[in-house]
Design a protein around this motif. Sequence first.
Motif, PDB file in Angstrom:
ATOM      1  N   GLY A   8       0.764  -1.232   0.000  1.00 45.37           N
ATOM      2  CA  GLY A   8       0.000   0.000   0.000  1.00 45.37           C
ATOM      3  C   GLY A   8       0.797   1.284   0.000  1.00 45.37           C
ATOM      4  O   GLY A   8       0.216   2.361   0.053  1.00 45.37           O
ATOM      5  N   GLY A   9       2.119   1.163  -0.055  1.00 45.40           N
ATOM      6  CA  GLY A   9       2.896   2.393  -0.071  1.00 45.40           C
ATOM      7  C   GLY A   9       4.313   2.142  -0.507  1.00 45.40           C
ATOM      8  O   GLY A   9       4.736   0.986  -0.504  1.00 45.40           O
ATOM      9  N   PRO A  10       5.065   3.145  -0.854  1.00 47.43           N
ATOM     10  CA  PRO A  10       6.482   2.947  -1.196  1.00 47.43           C
ATOM     11  C   PRO A  10       7.244   2.516   0.048  1.00 47.43           C
ATOM     12  O   PRO A  10       7.504   3.329   0.937  1.00 47.43           O
ATOM     13  N   PHE A  11       7.588   1.236   0.117  1.00 48.37           N
ATOM     14  CA  PHE A  11       8.164   0.668   1.336  1.00 48.37           C
ATOM     15  C   PHE A  11       9.429   1.404   1.757  1.00 48.37           C
ATOM     16  O   PHE A  11       9.672   1.599   2.948  1.00 48.37           O
ATOM     17  N   SER A  12      10.217   1.820   0.795  1.00 48.87           N
ATOM     18  CA  SER A  12      11.484   2.478   1.115  1.00 48.87           C
ATOM     19  C   SER A  12      11.286   3.853   1.745  1.00 48.87           C
ATOM     20  O   SER A  12      12.245   4.450   2.225  1.00 48.87           O
ATOM     21  N   ASN A  13      10.063   4.346   1.788  1.00 46.08           N
ATOM     22  CA  ASN A  13       9.782   5.624   2.442  1.00 46.08           C
ATOM     23  C   ASN A  13       9.625   5.489   3.956  1.00 46.08           C
ATOM     24  O   ASN A  13       9.522   6.491   4.652  1.00 46.08           O
ATOM     25  N   TYR A  14       9.610   4.244   4.444  1.00 46.35           N
ATOM     26  CA  TYR A  14       9.274   4.001   5.845  1.00 46.35           C
ATOM     27  C   TYR A  14      10.448   3.424   6.621  1.00 46.35           C
ATOM     28  O   TYR A  14      11.079   2.452   6.205  1.00 46.35           O
ATOM     29  N   ALA A  15      10.704   4.043   7.763  1.00 43.40           N
ATOM     30  CA  ALA A  15      11.551   3.405   8.763  1.00 43.40           C
ATOM     31  C   ALA A  15      10.708   2.332   9.444  1.00 43.40           C
ATOM     32  O   ALA A  15       9.511   2.539   9.670  1.00 43.40           O
ATOM     33  N   MET A  16      11.331   1.214   9.763  1.00 47.82           N
ATOM     34  CA  MET A  16      10.585   0.064  10.271  1.00 47.82           C
ATOM     35  C   MET A  16      11.110  -0.373  11.625  1.00 47.82           C
ATOM     36  O   MET A  16      12.256  -0.077  12.000  1.00 47.82           O
ATOM     37  N   ALA A  17      10.275  -1.119  12.323  1.00 46.57           N
ATOM     38  CA  ALA A  17      10.684  -1.625  13.632  1.00 46.57           C
ATOM     39  C   ALA A  17       9.884  -2.873  13.969  1.00 46.57           C
ATOM     40  O   ALA A  17       8.803  -3.117  13.422  1.00 46.57           O
ATOM     41  N   TRP A  18      10.444  -3.635  14.874  1.00 51.20           N
ATOM     42  CA  TRP A  18       9.720  -4.695  15.552  1.00 51.20           C
ATOM     43  C   TRP A  18       9.546  -4.261  17.008  1.00 51.20           C
ATOM     44  O   TRP A  18      10.509  -3.839  17.657  1.00 51.20           O
ATOM     45  N   LEU A  19       8.325  -4.356  17.463  1.00 48.94           N
ATOM     46  CA  LEU A  19       7.982  -3.991  18.834  1.00 48.94           C
ATOM     47  C   LEU A  19       7.341  -5.210  19.491  1.00 48.94           C
ATOM     48  O   LEU A  19       6.876  -6.125  18.802  1.00 48.94           O
ATOM     49  N   ARG A  20       7.333  -5.200  20.814  1.00 49.32           N
ATOM     50  CA  ARG A  20       6.655  -6.283  21.504  1.00 49.32           C
ATOM     51  C   ARG A  20       5.922  -5.749  22.723  1.00 49.32           C
ATOM     52  O   ARG A  20       6.297  -4.723  23.292  1.00 49.32           O
ATOM     53  N   GLN A  21       4.899  -6.492  23.072  1.00 43.42           N
ATOM     54  CA  GLN A  21       4.111  -6.142  24.256  1.00 43.42           C
ATOM     55  C   GLN A  21       3.871  -7.408  25.048  1.00 43.42           C
ATOM     56  O   GLN A  21       3.170  -8.315  24.574  1.00 43.42           O
ATOM     57  N   ALA A  22       4.463  -7.460  26.230  1.00 41.41           N
ATOM     58  CA  ALA A  22       4.276  -8.593  27.125  1.00 41.41           C
ATOM     59  C   ALA A  22       3.019  -8.357  27.967  1.00 41.41           C
ATOM     60  O   ALA A  22       2.575  -7.211  28.115  1.00 41.41           O
ATOM     61  N   PRO A  23       2.448  -9.406  28.519  1.00 37.46           N
ATOM     62  CA  PRO A  23       1.243  -9.245  29.337  1.00 37.46           C
ATOM     63  C   PRO A  23       1.453  -8.242  30.462  1.00 37.46           C
ATOM     64  O   PRO A  23       2.420  -8.328  31.217  1.00 37.46           O
ATOM     65  N   GLY A  24       0.558  -7.269  30.546  1.00 40.97           N
ATOM     66  CA  GLY A  24       0.610  -6.278  31.606  1.00 40.97           C
ATOM     67  C   GLY A  24       1.661  -5.206  31.432  1.00 40.97           C
ATOM     68  O   GLY A  24       1.870  -4.398  32.345  1.00 40.97           O
ATOM     69  N   LYS A  25       2.303  -5.166  30.287  1.00 35.12           N
ATOM     70  CA  LYS A  25       3.363  -4.186  30.058  1.00 35.12           C
ATOM     71  C   LYS A  25       3.074  -3.371  28.808  1.00 35.12           C
ATOM     72  O   LYS A  25       2.217  -3.722  27.995  1.00 35.12           O
TER      73      LYS A  25
END
Length: 127
Positions: A26-43
């Motif tokens: 849906g968009g020019p991928f190279s225009n985006y900085a990317m990340a992996w995030l996580r969410q643990a239970p209760g955090k």
Amino acid sequence: QVQLVESGGGLVQTGDSLRLSCAASGGPFSNYAMAWLRQAPGKGRIVVAAISRNGETYYYADSVKGRFTISRDNAKNTVDLQMNNLKPEDTAIYFCGARSGYYSHSVYDESREYNYWGPGTQVTVSS
């Protein structure tokens, strides 16, 4: 507007490896900085790894340094997270995040800096 879908989560044992993948559309991928995030239970949701638009600059949270590796393929519109030596404390829902960035080399290490998210994939590490 970019759409993101994660895959590759699952149930593993301590010390195992897992590779997550995020497909963007849906968009020019190279225009985006990317990340992996996580969410643990209760955090809260935290950035565990980030990569710049040009794939040359990285950020890793201290808790995953030396164990996780983020990579992107701008030709395939994908960003991956290789996770080695997994620990029970890595158990969380993992999200792919994207944000547009002016500078091709910038990375962003705060969850609030990302405005596009995938639905997430569960990673569970048993002891």
